[in-house]
Design an enzyme around this catalytic site. Structure first.
Site, mmCIF file in Angstrom:
data_model
loop_
_atom_site.group_PDB
_atom_site.id
_atom_site.type_symbol
_atom_site.label_atom_id
_atom_site.label_comp_id
_atom_site.label_asym_id
_atom_site.label_seq_id
_atom_site.Cartn_x
_atom_site.Cartn_y
_atom_site.Cartn_z
ATOM 1 N N SER A 150 0.830 -1.200 0.000
ATOM 2 C CA SER A 150 0.000 0.000 0.000
ATOM 3 C C SER A 150 0.870 1.257 0.000
ATOM 4 C CB SER A 150 -0.952 -0.057 1.197
ATOM 5 O OG SER A 150 -1.991 0.867 1.039
ATOM 6 N N ASP A 226 -10.208 -5.671 -2.499
ATOM 7 C CA ASP A 226 -9.493 -4.642 -1.734
ATOM 8 C C ASP A 226 -10.395 -3.416 -1.594
ATOM 9 O OD1 ASP A 226 -7.761 -2.443 -1.083
ATOM 10 O OD2 ASP A 226 -6.058 -3.632 -1.782
ATOM 11 N N HIS A 259 -7.397 -5.981 1.421
ATOM 12 C CA HIS A 259 -6.165 -5.185 1.571
ATOM 13 C C HIS A 259 -5.327 -5.628 2.769
ATOM 14 C CE1 HIS A 259 -4.003 -1.605 0.284
ATOM 15 N NE2 HIS A 259 -3.941 -1.125 1.507
#
Ligand SMILES: N[C@@H](CCC(=O)N[C@@H](CSC=O)C(=O)NCC(=O)O)C(=O)O
Length: 280
Positions: A150, A226, A259
């Site tokens: 990320s 996600d 995620h």
């Protein structure tokens, strides 16, 4: 040589998981990082993988949640993680938001006051921490890879593109691919780098590719479930930028994955194998 305070050591898959703190000259405050030394490091210098974590994480998150040590022990890879920002700088509002300030250093050197005094994660990783790892651990300086998740995926991609001599392999989990176009990136960059988007380009993967920066190979994994996929991450922008630049990219989408570190832990073994092969 930088004096390290060892905060804790733990035996793990025949190697050692260590947590450290030191007075950072680059950051101007104490910084924390962690190192997993595989069993092979008792005998000889081993290749190293820096992992850059995402928003809200610390130097502990990946080491505790990803389950990477089992693979690192098998492959003879050293793992290094660091905190995601300076802490307790005294800047008003530093801890008010989870996506900006503390825990959200975005792996750049801020140019704007008050952030520029301490928020210098790019120099911290590429200079000070790298030197500590090379000088004080059995690390092979010619075989160093970088990966991240990320915000840390953004960090890994941009640092690899900006410092091809320092990082010899790169991959990412659900990276922020075009921070100049997403709310997380725009919020952080406008405060750290100023209001002119031209000044953000050196920290945007798609812009770096457009400007001619290249890396030998790139592996990216992305979950279809996600929660940040369409609002913050923009893997399609990475794909387009790589296509236009002639940059090799292996972008793998995974049905059902979100995620979280459940996603990372599922594919972390494949990332370590990829880096081990790249690093030789
Ligand atoms: N607190 C937030 C969620 C924050 C979050 O999901 N952080 C991710 C990285 S997001 C991009 O950089 C993360 O890795 N968290 C650590 C973890 O252990 O999962 C919210 O409330 O939505």
């Amino acid at each position: 040589m930088t004096a390290l305070e060892t905060r804790s050591l733990h035996h793990c898959f025949g190697g050692i998981q260590g947590y450290y703190q030191h007075p950072s000259t680059v950051i101007g405050l104490p910084m924390r990082f962690s190192v997993y030394q595989p069993p092979q490091a008792k005998d000889h210098a081993v290749p190293v993988l820096f992992f850059l974590a995402g928003l809200t994480c610390t130097e502990e998150t990946f080491m505790i949640k990803a389950g990477a040590q089992r693979y690192a022990a098998e492959l003879g890879l050293m793992l290094v993680t660091m905190d995601t920002s300076p802490r307790q700088t005294g800047i008003p509002g530093e801890t008010d938001a989870w996506d900006f300030g503390a825990g959200a250093g975005f792996y750049l050197d801020a140019t704007q006051t008050p952030w520029s005094k301490h928020y210098r994660m790019e120099s911290y990783i590429t200079q000070e921490l790298r030197n500590i790892i090379i000088e004080q651990f059995p690390a092979d300086p010619n075989r160093i890879g970088i990966f991240g998740h990320s915000m840390g995926g953004h960090g890994a991609l941009t640092l690899a593109l900006r410092y091809p001599d320092l990082f010899h392999s790169v991959s990412a989990f659900a990276p922020i691919c075009a921070p100049i176009r997403c709310p997380w990136g725009q919020k952080a960059f406008s405060h750290y780098l100023g209001e002119n988007p031209q000044d953000w380009q050196p920290y945007d993967t798609t812009a770096l590719l457009q400007a001619g920066h290249r890396i030998p190979n790139l592996l990216v994994d992305q979950g279809f479930n996600d929660q940040f996929l369409t609002t913050q991450l923009f893997p399609e922008a990475l794909e387009q930028a790589c296509d236009a630049a002639g940059q090799q990219l292996t972008l793998r989408y995974h049905q059902g994955y979100d995620h979280s570190y459940y996603f990372i832990s599922t594919f972390v073994g494949e990332h370590l194998q990829y880096h081990r092969a790249q690093l030789g």
